[in-house]
Write a protein that holds these residues in place. Structure first.
Motif, short mmCIF file in Angstrom:
data_model
loop_
_atom_site.label_atom_id
_atom_site.label_comp_id
_atom_site.label_asym_id
_atom_site.label_seq_id
_atom_site.Cartn_x
_atom_site.Cartn_y
_atom_site.Cartn_z
N PHE A 46 0.81 -1.29 0.08
CA PHE A 46 0.11 0.01 0.10
C PHE A 46 1.08 1.21 -0.04
O PHE A 46 1.98 1.24 0.27
CB PHE A 46 -0.95 -0.03 0.99
CG PHE A 46 -0.45 -0.09 2.40
CD1 PHE A 46 -0.32 1.31 3.28
CD2 PHE A 46 0.21 -1.00 3.24
CE1 PHE A 46 0.22 1.43 4.64
CE2 PHE A 46 0.91 -0.93 4.33
CZ PHE A 46 0.68 0.27 5.17
N GLN A 47 0.27 2.31 -0.19
CA GLN A 47 0.63 3.86 -0.24
C GLN A 47 0.74 4.45 1.15
O GLN A 47 -0.69 4.58 1.32
CB GLN A 47 0.38 4.40 -1.59
CG GLN A 47 0.87 3.99 -2.72
CD GLN A 47 2.26 3.92 -3.14
OE1 GLN A 47 2.74 4.85 -2.77
NE2 GLN A 47 2.76 2.95 -3.76
N LEU A 48 1.54 4.88 1.64
CA LEU A 48 1.35 5.90 2.83
C LEU A 48 1.53 7.24 2.28
O LEU A 48 2.71 7.51 1.83
CB LEU A 48 2.48 5.65 3.95
CG LEU A 48 2.44 6.47 5.04
CD1 LEU A 48 1.06 5.99 5.90
CD2 LEU A 48 3.93 6.00 5.88
N ASP A 49 0.50 7.88 2.70
CA ASP A 49 0.33 9.32 2.23
C ASP A 49 1.21 10.34 3.12
O ASP A 49 0.99 10.19 4.42
CB ASP A 49 -1.16 9.66 2.35
CG ASP A 49 -1.39 11.33 1.93
OD1 ASP A 49 -0.43 11.87 1.33
OD2 ASP A 49 -2.26 11.82 2.36
N LEU A 50 2.25 10.87 2.35
CA LEU A 50 3.09 11.73 3.21
C LEU A 50 2.93 13.12 3.12
O LEU A 50 3.67 14.14 3.33
CB LEU A 50 4.69 11.29 2.79
CG LEU A 50 5.02 10.15 3.35
CD1 LEU A 50 6.40 9.65 2.66
CD2 LEU A 50 5.01 9.62 4.68
N SER A 51 1.73 13.35 2.33
CA SER A 51 1.47 14.83 1.60
C SER A 51 1.57 15.86 2.97
O SER A 51 1.96 17.04 2.67
CB SER A 51 0.25 14.92 0.82
OG SER A 51 -0.58 14.41 1.46
N GLY A 52 1.02 15.45 3.94
CA GLY A 52 1.12 16.54 4.99
C GLY A 52 2.19 16.57 6.18
O GLY A 52 2.26 17.36 6.84
N LYS A 53 3.35 15.88 5.62
CA LYS A 53 4.61 15.95 6.51
C LYS A 53 5.63 17.00 5.98
O LYS A 53 5.78 17.05 4.53
CB LYS A 53 5.18 14.41 6.45
CG LYS A 53 4.44 13.33 6.96
CD LYS A 53 4.79 13.41 8.61
CE LYS A 53 4.18 12.30 9.28
NZ LYS A 53 3.70 12.82 10.39
N ALA A 54 6.11 17.57 6.72
CA ALA A 54 7.15 18.58 6.31
C ALA A 54 8.39 17.71 5.85
O ALA A 54 8.36 16.67 6.25
CB ALA A 54 7.63 19.43 7.48
N ALA A 55 9.19 18.40 5.10
CA ALA A 55 10.58 17.84 4.81
C ALA A 55 11.38 17.34 5.94
O ALA A 55 11.26 18.07 6.70
CB ALA A 55 11.57 18.61 3.67
N GLY A 56 11.99 16.54 5.92
CA GLY A 56 12.82 16.06 6.93
C GLY A 56 13.11 14.44 7.04
O GLY A 56 12.42 13.48 6.54
#
Length: 140
Positions: free
Chosen positions: A103-113
């Motif tokens: 599956f794909q974990l949505d990381l769109s709300g995560k800041a870079a790091g």
């Protein structure tokens, strides 16, 4: 000689106690789920989403796969992907044919790091085993 044997036994007992801590009671390693995370590889970098795939087995059957980012639950998945390689390697386990997850974990709300990604398998009898704990990098 006796002292070194005592320390070896004591060390093994401490290791087992630590390994089973938080796994739904006192269980033997054979009673815990087992599995592998195929992707991502340790230190992976992602932008937007991250593919998480692998397999998990348990004598009780797998309830779900939980994914944590920095210790917070970020998503869950079921095991339903066909894995003939695992079925051949572990023929005595229940549900060994469709034990894969992808599956794909949505990381769109995560800041870079850099974040710690943890993947755990939870069996139907509530036993938990950590399959993966590595840093991942979220790209800007």
């Amino acid at each position: 000689m006796i002292r070194s044997r005592w320390w070896a036994l004591w060390g093994a007992a401490v290791f087992v106690a630590i390994s089973l801590n938080g796994c739904g009671g006192s269980r033997t390693p054979e009673e815990l789920p087992m599995g592998n995370v195929d992707t991502p590889k340790p230190g992976a970098s992602a932008k937007g989403s991250l593919r998480i795939s692998g397999w998990a087995l348990s004598n009780a059957g797998i309830e779900r796969i939980d994914v944590y980012v920095n210790g917070k639950l970020a998503g869950s998945s079921q095991t339903s992907v066909s894995r003939q390689d695992v079925k051949s390697a572990y023929p005595k386990y229940r549900e060994n044919e469709n034990c894969g997850f992808d599956f794909q974990l949505d990381l769109s709300g995560k800041a870079a790091g850099t974040f710690e990604l943890t993947v755990q398998a939870r069996s139907r009898d509530d036993a938990v085993r950590e399959l993966y704990r590595y840093p991942i990098t979220v790209a800007p």
